[in-house]
Design a protein around this motif. Structure first.
Motif, PDB file in Angstrom:
ATOM      1  N   VAL A  29       0.863  -1.179   0.000  1.00 48.02           N
ATOM      2  CA  VAL A  29       0.000   0.000   0.000  1.00 48.02           C
ATOM      3  C   VAL A  29       0.900   1.230   0.000  1.00 48.02           C
ATOM      4  O   VAL A  29       1.675   1.434   0.937  1.00 48.02           O
ATOM      5  CB  VAL A  29      -0.930   0.022   1.228  1.00 48.02           C
ATOM      6  CG1 VAL A  29      -1.768   1.304   1.228  1.00 48.02           C
ATOM      7  CG2 VAL A  29      -1.836  -1.200   1.238  1.00 48.02           C
ATOM      8  N   VAL A  30       0.805   2.002  -1.072  1.00 48.05           N
ATOM      9  CA  VAL A  30       1.670   3.176  -1.196  1.00 48.05           C
ATOM     10  C   VAL A  30       0.803   4.427  -1.209  1.00 48.05           C
ATOM     11  O   VAL A  30      -0.138   4.531  -1.998  1.00 48.05           O
ATOM     12  CB  VAL A  30       2.511   3.108  -2.485  1.00 48.05           C
ATOM     13  CG1 VAL A  30       3.302   4.387  -2.676  1.00 48.05           C
ATOM     14  CG2 VAL A  30       3.435   1.908  -2.446  1.00 48.05           C
ATOM     15  N   CYS A  31       1.084   5.341  -0.324  1.00 47.83           N
ATOM     16  CA  CYS A  31       0.350   6.602  -0.296  1.00 47.83           C
ATOM     17  C   CYS A  31       1.218   7.705  -0.891  1.00 47.83           C
ATOM     18  O   CYS A  31       2.408   7.788  -0.618  1.00 47.83           O
ATOM     19  CB  CYS A  31      -0.032   6.977   1.133  1.00 47.83           C
ATOM     20  SG  CYS A  31      -1.432   6.031   1.736  1.00 47.83           S
ATOM     21  N   MET A  32       0.572   8.531  -1.728  1.00 53.49           N
ATOM     22  CA  MET A  32       1.298   9.650  -2.317  1.00 53.49           C
ATOM     23  C   MET A  32       0.746  10.931  -1.724  1.00 53.49           C
ATOM     24  O   MET A  32      -0.459  11.176  -1.783  1.00 53.49           O
ATOM     25  CB  MET A  32       1.102   9.663  -3.830  1.00 53.49           C
ATOM     26  CG  MET A  32       1.627   8.390  -4.461  1.00 53.49           C
ATOM     27  SD  MET A  32       0.979   8.218  -6.098  1.00 53.49           S
ATOM     28  CE  MET A  32       1.110   6.460  -6.304  1.00 53.49           C
ATOM     29  N   ILE A  33       1.631  11.707  -1.156  1.00 49.86           N
ATOM     30  CA  ILE A  33       1.213  12.972  -0.569  1.00 49.86           C
ATOM     31  C   ILE A  33       1.983  14.103  -1.246  1.00 49.86           C
ATOM     32  O   ILE A  33       2.951  13.874  -1.968  1.00 49.86           O
ATOM     33  CB  ILE A  33       1.448  12.994   0.958  1.00 49.86           C
ATOM     34  CG1 ILE A  33       2.936  12.791   1.263  1.00 49.86           C
ATOM     35  CG2 ILE A  33       0.640  11.905   1.646  1.00 49.86           C
ATOM     36  CD1 ILE A  33       3.291  12.998   2.720  1.00 49.86           C
ATOM     37  N   GLY A  34       1.520  15.311  -0.992  1.00 48.32           N
ATOM     38  CA  GLY A  34       2.186  16.465  -1.596  1.00 48.32           C
ATOM     39  C   GLY A  34       1.183  17.589  -1.791  1.00 48.32           C
ATOM     40  O   GLY A  34      -0.027  17.361  -1.735  1.00 48.32           O
ATOM     41  N   ALA A 199      -2.565   7.421   5.958  1.00 45.79           N
ATOM     42  CA  ALA A 199      -1.243   7.092   5.416  1.00 45.79           C
ATOM     43  C   ALA A 199      -0.345   6.503   6.504  1.00 45.79           C
ATOM     44  O   ALA A 199       0.326   5.497   6.311  1.00 45.79           O
ATOM     45  CB  ALA A 199      -0.604   8.340   4.811  1.00 45.79           C
ATOM     46  N   ARG A 200      -0.381   7.130   7.665  1.00 46.32           N
ATOM     47  CA  ARG A 200       0.461   6.695   8.765  1.00 46.32           C
ATOM     48  C   ARG A 200       0.093   5.276   9.208  1.00 46.32           C
ATOM     49  O   ARG A 200       0.956   4.447   9.485  1.00 46.32           O
ATOM     50  CB  ARG A 200       0.260   7.660   9.933  1.00 46.32           C
ATOM     51  CG  ARG A 200       1.438   7.744  10.882  1.00 46.32           C
ATOM     52  CD  ARG A 200       1.024   8.512  12.105  1.00 46.32           C
ATOM     53  NE  ARG A 200       0.900   9.943  11.841  1.00 46.32           N
ATOM     54  CZ  ARG A 200       1.791  10.837  12.288  1.00 46.32           C
ATOM     55  NH1 ARG A 200       2.829  10.454  12.969  1.00 46.32           N
ATOM     56  NH2 ARG A 200       1.615  12.102  12.042  1.00 46.32           N
ATOM     57  N   GLU A 201      -1.224   5.036   9.232  1.00 43.27           N
ATOM     58  CA  GLU A 201      -1.689   3.765   9.784  1.00 43.27           C
ATOM     59  C   GLU A 201      -1.603   2.619   8.785  1.00 43.27           C
ATOM     60  O   GLU A 201      -1.259   1.494   9.138  1.00 43.27           O
ATOM     61  CB  GLU A 201      -3.144   3.941  10.256  1.00 43.27           C
ATOM     62  CG  GLU A 201      -3.702   2.733  10.980  1.00 43.27           C
ATOM     63  CD  GLU A 201      -5.174   2.934  11.316  1.00 43.27           C
ATOM     64  OE1 GLU A 201      -5.844   1.939  11.576  1.00 43.27           O
ATOM     65  OE2 GLU A 201      -5.654   4.091  11.311  1.00 43.27           O
ATOM     66  N   VAL A 202      -1.933   2.892   7.524  1.00 40.63           N
ATOM     67  CA  VAL A 202      -2.130   1.805   6.572  1.00 40.63           C
ATOM     68  C   VAL A 202      -0.975   1.650   5.579  1.00 40.63           C
ATOM     69  O   VAL A 202      -0.669   0.547   5.144  1.00 40.63           O
ATOM     70  CB  VAL A 202      -3.454   2.010   5.799  1.00 40.63           C
ATOM     71  CG1 VAL A 202      -3.703   0.859   4.849  1.00 40.63           C
ATOM     72  CG2 VAL A 202      -4.616   2.147   6.767  1.00 40.63           C
ATOM     73  N   GLY A 218       9.670   6.701   1.898  1.00 42.56           N
ATOM     74  CA  GLY A 218      10.078   5.843   3.001  1.00 42.56           C
ATOM     75  C   GLY A 218       8.865   5.301   3.716  1.00 42.56           C
ATOM     76  O   GLY A 218       7.730   5.520   3.272  1.00 42.56           O
ATOM     77  N   THR A 219       9.088   4.604   4.808  1.00 44.96           N
ATOM     78  CA  THR A 219       7.958   4.137   5.605  1.00 44.96           C
ATOM     79  C   THR A 219       7.302   5.358   6.231  1.00 44.96           C
ATOM     80  O   THR A 219       7.928   6.430   6.323  1.00 44.96           O
ATOM     81  CB  THR A 219       8.440   3.207   6.733  1.00 44.96           C
ATOM     82  OG1 THR A 219       9.275   3.969   7.609  1.00 44.96           O
ATOM     83  CG2 THR A 219       9.224   2.029   6.171  1.00 44.96           C
ATOM     84  N   PRO A 220       6.039   5.220   6.651  1.00 47.23           N
ATOM     85  CA  PRO A 220       5.373   6.357   7.293  1.00 47.23           C
ATOM     86  C   PRO A 220       6.172   6.887   8.474  1.00 47.23           C
ATOM     87  O   PRO A 220       6.264   8.105   8.658  1.00 47.23           O
ATOM     88  CB  PRO A 220       4.031   5.767   7.748  1.00 47.23           C
ATOM     89  CG  PRO A 220       3.793   4.596   6.880  1.00 47.23           C
ATOM     90  CD  PRO A 220       5.135   4.057   6.490  1.00 47.23           C
ATOM     91  N   GLN A 221       6.782   5.968   9.251  1.00 48.11           N
ATOM     92  CA  GLN A 221       7.574   6.414  10.405  1.00 48.11           C
ATOM     93  C   GLN A 221       8.707   7.326   9.944  1.00 48.11           C
ATOM     94  O   GLN A 221       8.956   8.377  10.534  1.00 48.11           O
ATOM     95  CB  GLN A 221       8.161   5.211  11.165  1.00 48.11           C
ATOM     96  CG  GLN A 221       7.142   4.359  11.909  1.00 48.11           C
ATOM     97  CD  GLN A 221       6.377   3.417  10.974  1.00 48.11           C
ATOM     98  OE1 GLN A 221       6.741   3.263   9.815  1.00 48.11           O
ATOM     99  NE2 GLN A 221       5.297   2.821  11.471  1.00 48.11           N
ATOM    100  N   GLU A 222       9.378   6.910   8.877  1.00 46.15           N
ATOM    101  CA  GLU A 222      10.499   7.703   8.377  1.00 46.15           C
ATOM    102  C   GLU A 222      10.042   9.065   7.880  1.00 46.15           C
ATOM    103  O   GLU A 222      10.580  10.103   8.271  1.00 46.15           O
ATOM    104  CB  GLU A 222      11.224   6.963   7.248  1.00 46.15           C
ATOM    105  CG  GLU A 222      12.032   5.772   7.711  1.00 46.15           C
ATOM    106  CD  GLU A 222      12.438   4.842   6.570  1.00 46.15           C
ATOM    107  OE1 GLU A 222      13.185   3.899   6.850  1.00 46.15           O
ATOM    108  OE2 GLU A 222      12.001   5.059   5.420  1.00 46.15           O
ATOM    109  N   VAL A 223       9.026   9.060   6.994  1.00 43.47           N
ATOM    110  CA  VAL A 223       8.631  10.320   6.355  1.00 43.47           C
ATOM    111  C   VAL A 223       7.962  11.266   7.339  1.00 43.47           C
ATOM    112  O   VAL A 223       8.257  12.462   7.370  1.00 43.47           O
ATOM    113  CB  VAL A 223       7.701  10.048   5.143  1.00 43.47           C
ATOM    114  CG1 VAL A 223       7.194  11.360   4.570  1.00 43.47           C
ATOM    115  CG2 VAL A 223       8.438   9.249   4.087  1.00 43.47           C
ATOM    116  N   PHE A 224       7.065  10.732   8.161  1.00 42.07           N
ATOM    117  CA  PHE A 224       6.359  11.610   9.094  1.00 42.07           C
ATOM    118  C   PHE A 224       7.207  11.909  10.330  1.00 42.07           C
ATOM    119  O   PHE A 224       7.177  13.015  10.866  1.00 42.07           O
ATOM    120  CB  PHE A 224       5.028  10.988   9.537  1.00 42.07           C
ATOM    121  CG  PHE A 224       4.032  10.899   8.421  1.00 42.07           C
ATOM    122  CD1 PHE A 224       3.598  12.044   7.766  1.00 42.07           C
ATOM    123  CD2 PHE A 224       3.515   9.671   8.030  1.00 42.07           C
ATOM    124  CE1 PHE A 224       2.680  11.962   6.732  1.00 42.07           C
ATOM    125  CE2 PHE A 224       2.597   9.588   7.000  1.00 42.07           C
ATOM    126  CZ  PHE A 224       2.180  10.735   6.348  1.00 42.07           C
TER     127      PHE A 224
END
Lengths: 240, 235
Positions: A29-34, A199-202, A218-224
């Motif tokens: 599952v890849v989330c794209m933000i921006g 995004a963080r959860e899934v 990166g993983t949500p942990q890394e990016v957030f």
């Protein structure tokens, strides 16, 4: 599952995507933000050729999508898409929305198509709304029907283009819940979203797009938790 | 008043013919218009050009001239082409002095004319459907043709009913031009009676009232349909 090499897209002289490389594995599952205008929706729409890329290559499930000889309709059967504005067919009931493509594209017998349709509507929690027209459904219900409709072709990948952005806040949860279920079942998903909580959860991986490029991933942990780039930091500080 | 009472049954017969020719022409016009309208939206430049030429010609020239062209001009063209084929290639003669009867010429002219207007109605109808509908259909793997047939056109048809009704009313009035080639519809009936008993005011006034009765009936019908479609709107 999805492999993107040096994808570019220009609208006239406006360069929206400036060379995107990315790989999405099966079940990921890849989330794209921006920020808006960063090219994330355009990128997603290129994956099933709703936008024709200007350059680069896209492979989905081993098939080169950008090859002009490829039957794009076949590829699209493997990539379900959910739109920001739902785009349900207003002249068809919820059930008919779900069964139309299997019946007409796969030539599935009506009974079988209906069976599959009802199973999917139950899955998104709308079995009792099967015979209702989209106009009588709430936004959240419409979007759940749209998800069922996309699933009816049994896609290998699901593309979500800001699926909750036009929903009233109290309806966001029900749509995200359906998406979480899908993710848990192992569906490969590419999601353009502003729902950082989701995004963080899934998400297995988060891509931050900026100015037509993947600026950070990166993983949500890394990016957030520990964003590296200046743009990522300033974007996240505004949105979180 | 006496005149009116005497002649109105004959005029009613003319009105029936007017209605008939309008229904037939607009029906054929719908089929022609659907294809011409879709041609105007085609990806192929040639198809698009053909559609545009047809629509431009029939919307850009008077119906009267079109009628003369079909009724008098077209048979001459056919006869001369046949003559030339016989003379140059020894083709056996297929028809002896080809002519149109009034009905054929009337139907051909009115159908082609209304087809051009209806083409524009359909084109606008298809273009009025949100882009997302086509995208959603295509994203499910439907071809352009399937998407048109099951998603776009059914929605477009609903939206074009009111303008189609207006086209019907316009055509109903325009068929009065058919009197020029001796096609006996309502207007021509009136002219024939005037020629016989010379009493123009009551006769032509009755003719006018009969057109009015028909157009008002249909415009009310269109209004009613429009209201019903609006309240019925599921989208």
């Amino acid at each position: 599952m999805i492999e993107v090499k040096h994808l570019t897209k220009s609208f006239g002289s406006l360069e929206v995507l400036k060379g995107i490389h990315c790989r999405i594995s099966e079940g990921e599952v890849v989330c794209m933000i921006g920020a808006s205008g960063s090219g994330k929706s355009t990128f997603l729409r290129c994956l099933n050729m709703l936008e024709k890329p200007t350059g680069g290559e896209i492979h989905i499930d081993g098939v080169s999508v950008t090859d002009p000889k490829v039957d794009i309709n076949k590829v699209r059967q493997k990539t379900g898409m959910v739109f920001q504005l739902f785009n349900l067919f207003p002249h068809k009931t919820a059930l008919e929305n779900v069964t139309l493509a299997p019946a007409k594209v796969l030539k599935m017998p009506p009974k079988e198509a209906e069976e599959r349709g009802r199973v999917l509507l139950t899955k998104v929690g709308l079995s009792e709304k099967a015979d209702v027209y989209p106009g009588q459904l709430s936004g959240g219900q419409q979007q759940r029907v749209a998800i069922a409709r996309a699933l009816a072709m049994q896609p290998k990948v699901m593309l979500f283009d800001e699926p909750t952005s036009s929903l009233d806040p109290e309806m966001v949860g029900e749509v995200l819940a359906v998406m979480k279920d899908l993710a848990r079942e192992g569906m490969t998903m590419a999601v353009v979203t502003h729902e950082m909580g989701f995004a963080r959860e899934v998400a297995d991986r988060v891509l931050f797009l900026d100015d037509g490029l993947i600026a950070e991933e990166g993983t949500p942990q890394e990016v957030f938790g520990n964003p590296q780039g200046q743009r990522t930091k300033s974007f996240l500080s505004k949105i979180l | 008043m006496e005149t009116v009472l005497k002649i109105y049954p004959v005029l009613l017969m003319g009105a029936a013919v007017t209605l008939q020719i309008t229904v037939i022409s607009v029906s054929i016009g719908c089929v022609v218009g659907l294809f011409a309208g879709l041609a105007r939206l085609s990806k192929s430049r040639i198809v698009r050009t053909v559609g545009t030429c047809y629509v431009d010609f029939f919307r850009g020239t008077p119906l009267y001239v079109q009628l003369l062209l079909v009724y008098f001009g077209f048979p001459q063209l056919i006869n001369e082409v046949q003559h030339w084929l016989i003379a140059s290639y020894g083709m056996p003669q297929l028809v002896h002095n080809f002519v149109f009867n009034e009905w054929t010429a009337a139907i051909i002219t009115c159908s082609l004319n209304s087809g051009a207007y209806i083409a524009e109605i359909f084109r606008a109808g298809v273009q009025s459907i949100e882009r997302g509908q086509m995208e959603a259909a295509r994203s499910l793997g439907m071809s352009h043709v399937l998407a048109m047939r099951y998603v776009i056109l059914p929605q477009a048809f609903k939206r074009v009913i009111p303008p189609l009704g207006n086209e019907f009313i316009a055509m109903l009035k325009d068929t009065s031009i058919l009197a020029a080639i001796g096609f006996v519809e309502l207007n021509r009936r009136g002219q024939l009676i005037v020629a016989e008993i010379y009493d123009p005011f009551p006769i032509f006034f009755t003719v006018a009232l009969m057109y009015l009765a028909m157009t008002l009936t249909f415009s009310r019908l269109v209004d009613w349909l429009e209201r019903r479609l609006k309240t019925d709107d599921r989208g």
